[in-house]
Design an enzyme around this catalytic site. Structure first.
Site, PDB file in Angstrom:
ATOM      1  N   ASP A  49      17.231  66.565  -0.763  1.00 22.84           N
ATOM      2  CA  ASP A  49      18.459  66.955  -0.093  1.00 22.84           C
ATOM      3  C   ASP A  49      18.108  67.250   1.368  1.00 22.84           C
ATOM      4  O   ASP A  49      16.944  67.336   1.739  1.00 22.84           O
ATOM      5  CB  ASP A  49      19.094  68.171  -0.801  1.00 22.84           C
ATOM      6  CG  ASP A  49      20.581  68.256  -0.538  1.00 22.84           C
ATOM      7  OD1 ASP A  49      21.303  68.825  -1.347  1.00 22.84           O
ATOM      8  OD2 ASP A  49      21.028  67.697   0.494  1.00 22.84           O
TER       9      ASP A  49
HETATM   10  C1  GLC Z   1      24.069  68.156   1.855  1.00 22.69           C
HETATM   11  C2  GLC Z   1      24.356  68.247   0.372  1.00 22.69           C
HETATM   12  C3  GLC Z   1      24.197  66.943  -0.358  1.00 22.69           C
HETATM   13  C4  GLC Z   1      24.529  65.806   0.585  1.00 22.69           C
HETATM   14  C5  GLC Z   1      23.452  65.773   1.632  1.00 22.69           C
HETATM   15  C6  GLC Z   1      23.693  64.682   2.680  1.00 22.69           C
HETATM   16  O1  GLC Z   1      23.483  69.332   2.290  1.00 22.69           O
HETATM   17  O2  GLC Z   1      23.685  69.249  -0.367  1.00 22.69           O
HETATM   18  O3  GLC Z   1      25.068  66.982  -1.502  1.00 22.69           O
HETATM   19  O4  GLC Z   1      24.567  64.570  -0.118  1.00 22.69           O
HETATM   20  O5  GLC Z   1      23.314  67.029   2.289  1.00 22.69           O
HETATM   21  O6  GLC Z   1      24.803  65.001   3.441  1.00 22.69           O
END
Ligand code: GLC
Length: 752
Positions: A264
């Protein structure tokens, strides 16, 4: 490209190029003014990593821009390797569907798959290759803001829906036209933070993780999901993005996941803030050794992985395996043959927000709405609306954005509001509108994030809005109150300690109720909310979630009775936040409460029941259904056999309707105590008035299997109870016995 060619390419790549394939930069590095040739010099921190080596980026979209970026990037790359373009397409790209919690309420995997197919078409034509969806986190605590992105509290339902989304996005092959790769997230157990607090620790036993939280991700992997995203949080004190047991042993080995593992956003570097890694260099080594392929925007790999490899601190084979997985994904997407895939500016004009897509969104709104209450007023049901003078009052009548906080490409200007939809059916003067109050008042924690106005503004503004609303209500026979959360009160970093409607909205409700007029209340929200006061003053209540682009149309179709609601709660609604986390599949305990008796020593609270206000699977229709007691084909089931259970369902009302028959099973005695009920199947039947049908389920041994006390997985001989009904807390069950098997998986209970 043949796999052998990929192997040759890999061997020919420098270490810098290989690491580049594992680096995901956020889109700002590639925006118009960025220098693709330059190093990662952003916010003043010089980075010695050349941008043109990056293997992927996220957050950008648009055929024209992405084709240009891809062209520039490939021209500069020593081996001209195409980039991956990834984006958060959580419930639609530009045609925004109901948030996933609302889609879960449809109990229609086919519909959810179709919504994902539309999202894939719009994203693919805009140059996207991979979407960060489905979110398969099991959620039971409405304080956590991201319940909005999940399909709910039941792992069986979540697994069905996650599979449907993967199939919708990827089709048979994500490299096919208008298909994209799917990325299931957030691995694993992100939906169970202690106290519902965002990014906080998740304390789950291995048993609970395996029994409840892992199955939905597994279904997505079995459906062929191309990517898995590791989560931010710590599981029992270990960050998921550095947990080798979780990522290598459980995901890759046990679940046989062969695709790409991405972190993430920033999660690799956050292992230092967690206190798990001394610094970013250690974080980079920890992550690659845990099996993590792509570092999303932490730049830990960009800064340190080349040196770690060159200094022999990280084995080159770890790097090669990770890079090969990324190259294979690009190959499956066909990017080596066509790096632009489906990106097409013409196609964007044709496909995005086309009537077919809007119609699908409108259908999804209708089928996600859950009717919680519909009492009689003057001897007839409050809903559907009849020939009556209607006033639509509340912040969601016109002013508010009905998308969720994860509709990154959604545009409120595309939305059909309640007011828009009403004016398509009634002319001015037949129907009335008033805003009634601001969505949030200055006392709503976090309101400051949404409004700049000061307290003075709120007081005077809301006084005049209330006066106008009261005048408007007087002109009508019925008020449809459109209340709810702000779209940014759910989603990421939106945990709430109290799940109440803002006082200003409850004040509006009370004032309207004082007039004695018939009240229909619509709740727009990304999470279950406390609704006792709403229920007390409303003759009918609908949960409409965050309904998206076609919200007004879909809701109006149901309010006027053109369509009969069929939604069922994918997540229980508590009496109040003090009951959280809560779910229907509770345990008995040694002192089960049989009703509220005075002075007894039984499990429960002094001030609220144990059960939720509305339980998982609950939802009313405009017609009535009668469901018979289940009929079972045999009271004994043997090893490797199945038995059948059926029930008759009859439409005893006066209009056609769809009912969702839910199959629940209880293992009455086992080596680990089992929930009083667990969903093991469901089906929907559409019945005309007076029509009756029989629904039939096979009970299989898999349905009776669980992670037993001795650590094995399978079923145990003994008594089971089975229900077929239209909610998780109603109906009579019937008992059958599973006989001990000789050489199979059914065994006597072994105690830990
Ligand atoms: C965010 C979220 C995740 C998302 C990623 C990209 O913090 O936790 O669900 O897909 O970053 O934006």
């Amino acid at each position: 490209m043949l796999d052998e060619k990929l192997e040759e390419l890999l061997q020919d790549m420098s270490i810098e190029e290989k690491v580049g394939q594992l680096v995901q930069l956020d889109g700002s590095y590639f925006e118009e003014d960025a220098l693709i040739t330059g190093n990662m010099a952003k916010n003043g921190e010089g980075r010695n990593f050349p941008i043109f080596l990056a293997g992927s980026t996220l957050g950008l979209s648009g055929a024209k821009d992405l084709k240009k970026i891809q062209k520039d990037q490939m021209e500069r790359h020593p081996h001209h390797i195409p980039m991956l373009f990834m984006l958060d397409v959580i419930h639609g790209y530009r045609t925004v569907f109901p948030c996933p919690l609302g889609q879960g309420a449809s109990f229609q995997p086919k519909l959810v798959k179709e919504c994902a197919e539309v999202a894939a078409r719009e994203a693919a034509v805009s140059g996207i290759h991979v979407v960060f969806s489905p979110m398969a986190d099991l959620v039971r605590d409405a304080r956590w803001g991201r319940v909005m992105e999940s399909t709910g509290e039941d792992s069986y339902l979540n697994g069905i829906m996650a599979k449907a989304m993967v199939k919708g996005y990827q089709g048979k092959n994500p490299g096919d036209k208008m298909k994209v790769g799917a990325c299931v997230k957030h691995f694993a157990g992100y939906g169970a933070p202690v106290a519902g607090r965002e990014y906080y620790n998740v304390e789950l036993s291995e048993y609970t993780m395996r029994e409840y939280y892992l199955p939905a991700y597994k279904k997505a992997v079995e459906a062929g999901c191309e990517m898995v995203m590791s989560a931010f949080h710590t599981w029992n004190g270990i960050p998921c993005s550095g947990n080798r047991w979780l990522l290598e042993d459980i995901l890759r080995k046990e679940m046989n996941f062969k695709g790409v593992l991405i972190s993430d956003w920033g999660a690799v570097s956050e292992m230092t803030a967690h206190g798990f890694c001394e610094n970013n260099k250690v974080a980079a080594r920890t992550a690659i050794e845990a099996g993590l392929d792509i570092d999303m925007c932490a730049n830990a790999y960009a800064e340190y992985l080349v040196d770690l490899i060159k200094n022999g601190e990280v084995e080159i084979k770890l790097l090669d395996h990770a890079v090969m997985r990324v190259l294979r994904l690009k190959n499956r997407l066909g990017l080596f043959e066509n790096p632009y895939k489906d990106a097409d500016s013409e196609g964007e004009m044709r496909v995005i927000l086309c009537d077919e897509h809007r119609d699908k969104a409108r259908e999804a709104v209708r089928k996600s709405m859950v009717l919680l209450k519909n009492e009689e007023v003057h001897n007839e049901k409050a809903l559907p609306l009849k020939n009556e003078k209607i006033a639509f009052i509340g912040p969601y009548v016109k002013n508010e954005d009905m998308d969720s906080s994860w509709a990154v490409n959604g545009d409120p200007r595309d939305q059909i509001s309640i007011q828009d939809a009403a004016l398509e059916r009634w002319s001015e003067g037949e129907v009335f509108f008033a805003r009634g109050c601001t969505l949030l008042d200055n006392k709503t924690t976090g309101a400051k994030y949404f409004y700049e106005e000061n307290d003075e503004y709120f007081e005077t503004k809301n006084q005049s809005l209330l006066e106008e609303a009261m005048e408007t209500a007087k002109k009508a026979d019925t008020v449809v109150l459109c209340l709810g959360e702000h779209r940014l009160q759910s989603g990421e970093a939106s945990s709430r300690a109290q799940i109440k409607l803002p006082k200003i909205q409850l004040n509006l409700l009370n004032n309207i109720a004082w007039t004695g007029i018939k009240i229909i209340t619509l709740i727009f929200s990304g999470r279950p909310l406390e609704l006792e006061e709403v229920l007390k003053y409303s003759n009918a209540v609908f949960m409409v979630w965050m309904p998206g682009t076609e919200g007004g149309h879909g809701i109006m179709d149901v309010l006027v009775g053109d369509h009969n609601p069929s939604g069922k709660l994918p997540m229980s609604i508590p009496y109040n936040g003090g009951q959280l986390p809560i779910s229907y599949d509770q345990y008995s305990t040694g002192r089960p409460r049989m009703g509220l008796q005075k002075g007894e020593y039984t499990t429960g609270y002094l001030d609220v029941p144990n059960e939720p206000l509305f339980s998982f699977g609950y939802g009313l229709s405009y017609t009535d259904f009668e469901i018979s007691k289940p009929y079972i084909s045999s009271v004994y089931m043997r090893q490797n056999e199945s038995i059948k259970v059926s029930a008759k369902v009859k439409n005893t009302g006066d209009r056609q309707g769809t009912e969702t028959l839910q199959l629940y099973i209880q293992d009455m005695t086992a080596s680990r105590v089992r929930p009083l009920r667990q969903l093991k199947g469901f089906c929907q039947v559409e019945l005309k008035p007076g029509e009756e049908k029989e629904v039939l389920f096979d009970i299989t041994e898999e349905m009776l299997s669980f992670h037993r006390a001795d650590g094995t997985y399978g079923s145990e001989a003994g008594l089971f109870k089975v229900w077929i009904n239209n909610s998780s807390n109603v109906g009579e069950g019937v008992i059958f016995e599973l006989k001990e098997g000789k050489n199979g998986n059914v065994q006597r209970r072994e105690y830990a």
